[in-house]
Design a protein around this motif. Sequence first.
Motif, PDB file in Angstrom:
ATOM      1  N   GLY A   1       0.792  -1.228   0.000  1.00 45.67           N
ATOM      2  CA  GLY A   1       0.000   0.000   0.000  1.00 45.67           C
ATOM      3  C   GLY A   1       0.824   1.278   0.000  1.00 45.67           C
ATOM      4  N   PRO A   2       1.882   1.366   0.806  1.00 43.40           N
ATOM      5  CA  PRO A   2       2.689   2.593   0.799  1.00 43.40           C
ATOM      6  C   PRO A   2       3.312   2.905  -0.558  1.00 43.40           C
ATOM      7  N   ARG A   3       3.407   1.917  -1.424  1.00 45.07           N
ATOM      8  CA  ARG A   3       3.908   2.158  -2.779  1.00 45.07           C
ATOM      9  C   ARG A   3       2.778   2.516  -3.749  1.00 45.07           C
ATOM     10  N   GLY A   4       1.555   2.617  -3.240  1.00 43.25           N
ATOM     11  CA  GLY A   4       0.425   2.940  -4.102  1.00 43.25           C
ATOM     12  C   GLY A   4      -0.107   1.764  -4.889  1.00 43.25           C
ATOM     13  N   ILE A   5       0.247   0.550  -4.467  1.00 43.83           N
ATOM     14  CA  ILE A   5      -0.211  -0.660  -5.149  1.00 43.83           C
ATOM     15  C   ILE A   5      -1.377  -1.251  -4.378  1.00 43.83           C
ATOM     16  N   ARG A   6      -2.488  -1.418  -5.058  1.00 47.42           N
ATOM     17  CA  ARG A   6      -3.681  -2.024  -4.455  1.00 47.42           C
ATOM     18  C   ARG A   6      -3.662  -3.534  -4.686  1.00 47.42           C
ATOM     19  N   VAL A   7      -4.087  -4.297  -3.678  1.00 50.67           N
ATOM     20  CA  VAL A   7      -4.110  -5.759  -3.774  1.00 50.67           C
ATOM     21  C   VAL A   7      -5.463  -6.249  -3.280  1.00 50.67           C
ATOM     22  N   ASN A   8      -6.218  -6.873  -4.157  1.00 48.31           N
ATOM     23  CA  ASN A   8      -7.543  -7.384  -3.819  1.00 48.31           C
ATOM     24  C   ASN A   8      -7.729  -8.778  -4.409  1.00 48.31           C
ATOM     25  N   SER A   9      -8.764  -9.447  -3.947  1.00 50.33           N
ATOM     26  CA  SER A   9      -9.083 -10.762  -4.495  1.00 50.33           C
ATOM     27  C   SER A   9     -10.550 -10.828  -4.888  1.00 50.33           C
ATOM     28  N   ILE A  10     -10.834 -11.779  -5.739  1.00 52.81           N
ATOM     29  CA  ILE A  10     -12.203 -12.079  -6.165  1.00 52.81           C
ATOM     30  C   ILE A  10     -12.461 -13.540  -5.853  1.00 52.81           C
ATOM     31  N   SER A  11     -13.572 -13.827  -5.212  1.00 52.75           N
ATOM     32  CA  SER A  11     -13.951 -15.206  -4.913  1.00 52.75           C
ATOM     33  C   SER A  11     -15.123 -15.615  -5.800  1.00 52.75           C
ATOM     34  N   PRO A  12     -14.845 -16.309  -6.897  1.00 49.85           N
ATOM     35  CA  PRO A  12     -15.938 -16.774  -7.747  1.00 49.85           C
ATOM     36  C   PRO A  12     -16.764 -17.850  -7.044  1.00 49.85           C
ATOM     37  N   GLY A  13     -18.044 -17.864  -7.369  1.00 50.06           N
ATOM     38  CA  GLY A  13     -18.889 -18.970  -6.967  1.00 50.06           C
ATOM     39  C   GLY A  13     -18.715 -20.098  -7.964  1.00 50.06           C
ATOM     40  N   VAL A  14     -19.797 -20.719  -8.353  1.00 46.38           N
ATOM     41  CA  VAL A  14     -19.713 -21.813  -9.317  1.00 46.38           C
ATOM     42  C   VAL A  14     -19.680 -21.226 -10.718  1.00 46.38           C
ATOM     43  N   ILE A  15     -18.507 -21.260 -11.318  1.00 42.32           N
ATOM     44  CA  ILE A  15     -18.282 -20.717 -12.654  1.00 42.32           C
ATOM     45  C   ILE A  15     -17.963 -21.872 -13.579  1.00 42.32           C
ATOM     46  N   VAL A  16     -18.639 -21.955 -14.686  1.00 44.50           N
ATOM     47  CA  VAL A  16     -18.417 -23.054 -15.624  1.00 44.50           C
ATOM     48  C   VAL A  16     -17.173 -22.764 -16.461  1.00 44.50           C
ATOM     49  N   THR A  17     -16.136 -23.562 -16.254  1.00 45.65           N
ATOM     50  CA  THR A  17     -14.872 -23.430 -16.974  1.00 45.65           C
ATOM     51  C   THR A  17     -14.401 -24.812 -17.399  1.00 45.65           C
ATOM     52  N   GLY A  18     -13.218 -24.875 -17.976  1.00 45.68           N
ATOM     53  CA  GLY A  18     -12.651 -26.156 -18.369  1.00 45.68           C
ATOM     54  C   GLY A  18     -12.385 -27.081 -17.200  1.00 45.68           C
ATOM     55  N   LEU A  19     -12.293 -26.526 -15.979  1.00 44.66           N
ATOM     56  CA  LEU A  19     -12.089 -27.361 -14.799  1.00 44.66           C
ATOM     57  C   LEU A  19     -13.321 -28.186 -14.457  1.00 44.66           C
ATOM     58  N   ASN A  20     -14.498 -27.707 -14.841  1.00 49.65           N
ATOM     59  CA  ASN A  20     -15.724 -28.359 -14.356  1.00 49.65           C
ATOM     60  C   ASN A  20     -16.844 -28.460 -15.385  1.00 49.65           C
ATOM     61  N   ASP A  21     -16.580 -28.086 -16.650  1.00 46.81           N
ATOM     62  CA  ASP A  21     -17.688 -28.033 -17.603  1.00 46.81           C
ATOM     63  C   ASP A  21     -18.330 -29.400 -17.837  1.00 46.81           C
ATOM     64  N   THR A  22     -17.525 -30.469 -17.836  1.00 47.90           N
ATOM     65  CA  THR A  22     -18.084 -31.810 -18.008  1.00 47.90           C
ATOM     66  C   THR A  22     -18.957 -32.181 -16.815  1.00 47.90           C
ATOM     67  N   TYR A  23     -18.488 -31.830 -15.633  1.00 47.56           N
ATOM     68  CA  TYR A  23     -19.226 -32.126 -14.402  1.00 47.56           C
ATOM     69  C   TYR A  23     -20.581 -31.445 -14.411  1.00 47.56           C
ATOM     70  N   PHE A  24     -20.611 -30.157 -14.767  1.00 45.97           N
ATOM     71  CA  PHE A  24     -21.868 -29.416 -14.720  1.00 45.97           C
ATOM     72  C   PHE A  24     -22.711 -29.573 -15.981  1.00 45.97           C
ATOM     73  N   ALA A  25     -22.205 -30.298 -16.959  1.00 45.22           N
ATOM     74  CA  ALA A  25     -23.040 -30.633 -18.108  1.00 45.22           C
ATOM     75  C   ALA A  25     -24.113 -31.646 -17.717  1.00 45.22           C
ATOM     76  N   ASP A  26     -23.896 -32.328 -16.608  1.00 41.63           N
ATOM     77  CA  ASP A  26     -24.850 -33.306 -16.088  1.00 41.63           C
ATOM     78  C   ASP A  26     -25.876 -32.577 -15.216  1.00 41.63           C
ATOM     79  N   PRO A  27     -27.153 -32.569 -15.608  1.00 44.09           N
ATOM     80  CA  PRO A  27     -28.179 -31.878 -14.807  1.00 44.09           C
ATOM     81  C   PRO A  27     -28.221 -32.332 -13.359  1.00 44.09           C
TER      82      PRO A  27
END
Length: 248
Positions: free
Chosen positions: A169-195
Amino acid sequence: MTTYTTNLLDFSSKSAIVTGAASGIGRACARLLAHAGAEVVALDADAAGLEKSYAEVDNVTTAVADVADLSRVQAAVGTMAFDVALNAAGVMIRKDLTETSPDDWNRVISVNLTGYFNVLKAIAPHMPDGSAIIQIASITAHLGYRYPAYSATKGAILALTRQLARELGPRGIRVNSISPGVIVTGLNDTYFADPEHATPTISQTPLSRLGAPEDIANVALFMASPLASFITGEDILVDGGLGSTAHF
């Protein structure tokens, strides 16, 4: 002189690095930053995925490196001064405690946590005043979830983000995070293709859908912009409301 919101989302004079950029959330973030005008370095261990994702995007340079290897990360980025750094590289091993081997644990830690450290170790010393670091955590950092290695790394990212916000922070650099919920990506698209898997999650989500990588990229663009100039050390849950209701 009036500063319009559209000007605040203009990154044409900025440079950015995005890890895990060959697919999923990383790719969506890199492409949106490039669309906003940034010169983007898209870094991933998947050379073919990078080539496919950015073949027609002029202001994206690809770099092939495993974030778990500090020397390769350093070789890929050199001493470039990035205005935006977005850590999104990640792996998931779908095993509970009894099934998770030491090799499984170490691999997830090496990419999801040590990989973030390696990238920041290589680039933070060169980032200018006013720059932004964004880390992709997960809803699993907030809720009890079934994969201990993955959940542990995401919880650690929240702590690392808070610590670095204070340090940088003293250098003027901001550091934040984002916590996604269930996002369909290559990690899980096959899994969530199943209803059978998708329907229960959708039913617990107040906005009644699964997330898309672009949902995360939109928030990342805001967090990287001057619109978020007084936000640091924070985590934004982007989950369609799932965290307010769900018990995995």
